[in-house]
Design an enzyme around this catalytic site. Structure first.
Site, mmCIF file in Angstrom:
data_model
loop_
_atom_site.group_PDB
_atom_site.id
_atom_site.type_symbol
_atom_site.label_atom_id
_atom_site.label_comp_id
_atom_site.label_asym_id
_atom_site.label_seq_id
_atom_site.Cartn_x
_atom_site.Cartn_y
_atom_site.Cartn_z
ATOM 1 N N SER A 1 27.465 98.929 25.377
ATOM 2 C CA SER A 1 27.267 97.965 24.295
ATOM 3 C C SER A 1 28.346 97.998 23.224
ATOM 4 O O SER A 1 28.453 97.060 22.434
ATOM 5 C CB SER A 1 25.905 98.210 23.622
ATOM 6 O OG SER A 1 25.806 99.548 23.154
ATOM 7 N N HIS B 1 24.890 100.744 16.581
ATOM 8 C CA HIS B 1 26.152 100.008 16.602
ATOM 9 C C HIS B 1 26.718 99.717 15.215
ATOM 10 O O HIS B 1 25.969 99.378 14.297
ATOM 11 C CB HIS B 1 25.945 98.678 17.338
ATOM 12 C CG HIS B 1 25.266 98.829 18.657
ATOM 13 N ND1 HIS B 1 23.907 98.634 18.821
ATOM 14 C CD2 HIS B 1 25.761 99.185 19.875
ATOM 15 C CE1 HIS B 1 23.591 98.849 20.087
ATOM 16 N NE2 HIS B 1 24.692 99.194 20.740
ATOM 17 N N ASP C 1 22.871 98.385 13.278
ATOM 18 C CA ASP C 1 21.515 98.765 13.664
ATOM 19 C C ASP C 1 21.479 100.271 13.917
ATOM 20 O O ASP C 1 22.312 101.005 13.380
ATOM 21 C CB ASP C 1 21.053 97.950 14.883
ATOM 22 C CG ASP C 1 21.981 98.105 16.089
ATOM 23 O OD1 ASP C 1 22.782 99.072 16.114
ATOM 24 O OD2 ASP C 1 21.904 97.276 17.017
#
Length: 378
Positions: free
Chosen positions: A72, A356, A353
């Protein structure tokens, strides 16, 4: 179970610190008020981004394509929309103003490294039939939540991503000349360790698992280079113990040093594997891009403003988080009511978050790693 895991990691921390103290110390120390204003701000962002691309184009070592594999931190839209997450509001509110599958409020590391190479951010693999003008810049095969091995998400691991790239080459999407003027970026392993802990992996088994993970990364690096890619860059691990998901029990005030010690071991082994591969390969095509030191540099609350001229209010505190442990950024209930809070200004936060960085966070990391990036060409 959480306390048991913490105790296990604390024991592991002591073991690693005893064995690797001298080696690890170097690592460890290391919307708007009006529519017009928003439009002007977005135009300024785009202009700055294009200037960055042009500035780096002349010294990129003849590279014209970027191929991305991993998780991610570099995924720009391959994960399924049905899963929500990065495809749900408020992801993407800073750039481009809507969710695009990026795990941030805006740009992620792929976008910044593409600017450095001098190309547009490579097209996500799943959009290859709809974004043909971007195909000459490379392609992104990364999927959020994945690792070198299978993890907790039903998405392709690193080897499968590379196999997909291999099939594209067989189908004639890119030529040998293209590959000889390309760079591959690999971001991986954080999810492997998360899966290990979730499945109650023990402290005594962790060193062996880290070795297994890093060995597999080496296999994947050789696999990518064997396809003809000129430069193969693998990102070291970030300080996992400083992620908000780990610092929340500490009121976002300090990192979990035990996890960072394990990260130090991973990064040390990775550097050794890459050095060995370069000694065995003509042209030293493999590179480790240190992520740990730039993260720690930016997260140091007492330090001076970073190269980007920006200082974060509380760098360990995320901008977007669930209202309780049951929820996360972007969560809504059955009635569609949001179950998260979001900070007033994402630029004031390093983390978006629980895992990240924000776009501003990535910008600061990118600025801090400029010396390392320059070494990729010289």
């Amino acid at each position: 179970m959480a306390n048991q895991k913490k105790q296990q990691l604390d024991v592991f921390s002591i073991v690693l610190l005893t064995i690797f103290f001298a080696l690890l110390t170097g690592v460890a120390s290391a919307s708007t008020h009006s529519h017009h204003h928003k439009k002007h701000h977005n135009h300024h962002q785009k202009h700055h981004h294009e200037q960055l691309q042009q500035h780096n184009h002349d010294h990129n070592g003849g590279l014209s394509k970027l191929f991305v594999f991993g998780d991610s931190y570099v995924d720009t839209g391959n994960n399924q929309k049905a899963g929500g997450g990065s495809w749900s509001f408020p992801y993407g509110i800073t750039f481009p103003g809507r969710p695009t599958g990026r795990y941030s409020d805006g740009r992620v590391f792929t976008d910044f490294i593409a600017s450095f190479v001098g190309v547009k951010s490579p097209l996500p693999f799943k959009l290859r039939k709809y974004g043909k003008p971007l195909i000459p810049h490379g392609m992104n095969f990364a999927h959020g939540g994945t690792g070198v091995f299978n993890t907790l998400v039903p998405e392709p691991n690193m080897t499968t991503q590379i196999d997909t790239f291999t099939q594209l080459l067989k189908d004639g999407w890119y030529t040998k000349h293209d590959l000889n003027h390309s760079m591959a970026l690999l971001s991986v392993a954080g999810n492997d360790y998360g899966t290990f802990l979730f499945r109650n992996g023990s402290d005594k088994d962790l060193p062996a698992f880290i070795t297994k993970v890093v060995t597999q990364i080496g296999v994947n690096l050789v696999q990518v280079h064997g396809l003809g890619v000129k430069k193969v860059v693998v990102m070291g691990l970030q300080p996992l113990g400083c992620l908000p998901s780990k610092t929340a029990p500490l009121a976002y005030q300090k990192c979990q040093e035990s996890q960072n010690t394990a990260v130090g071991f991973h990064n040390l082994l990775l550097q050794q594997v890459v050095e060995k591969l370069n000694n065995e390969t003509t042209g030293s095509p493999f590179h480790v891009l240190d992520l740990y030191a730039p993260f720690m540099s930016v997260l140091d609350k007492q330090g001076p403003k970073q190269n980007s001229g920006h200082k974060f209010e509380n760098p360990l505190m995320p901008c977007c988080l669930g209202i309780s442990d049951k929820y996360s950024c972007g969560s809504v209930d059955n009635k569609g009511e949001k179950k998260y809070t979001i900070c007033e200004n994402p630029k004031s936060a390093f983390f978006w978050d629980g895992v990240h960085p924000t776009q501003q966070g990535w910008k600061a990391v990118y600025a801090a790693m400029q010396p390392s990036l320059d070494k990729l060409y010289y």
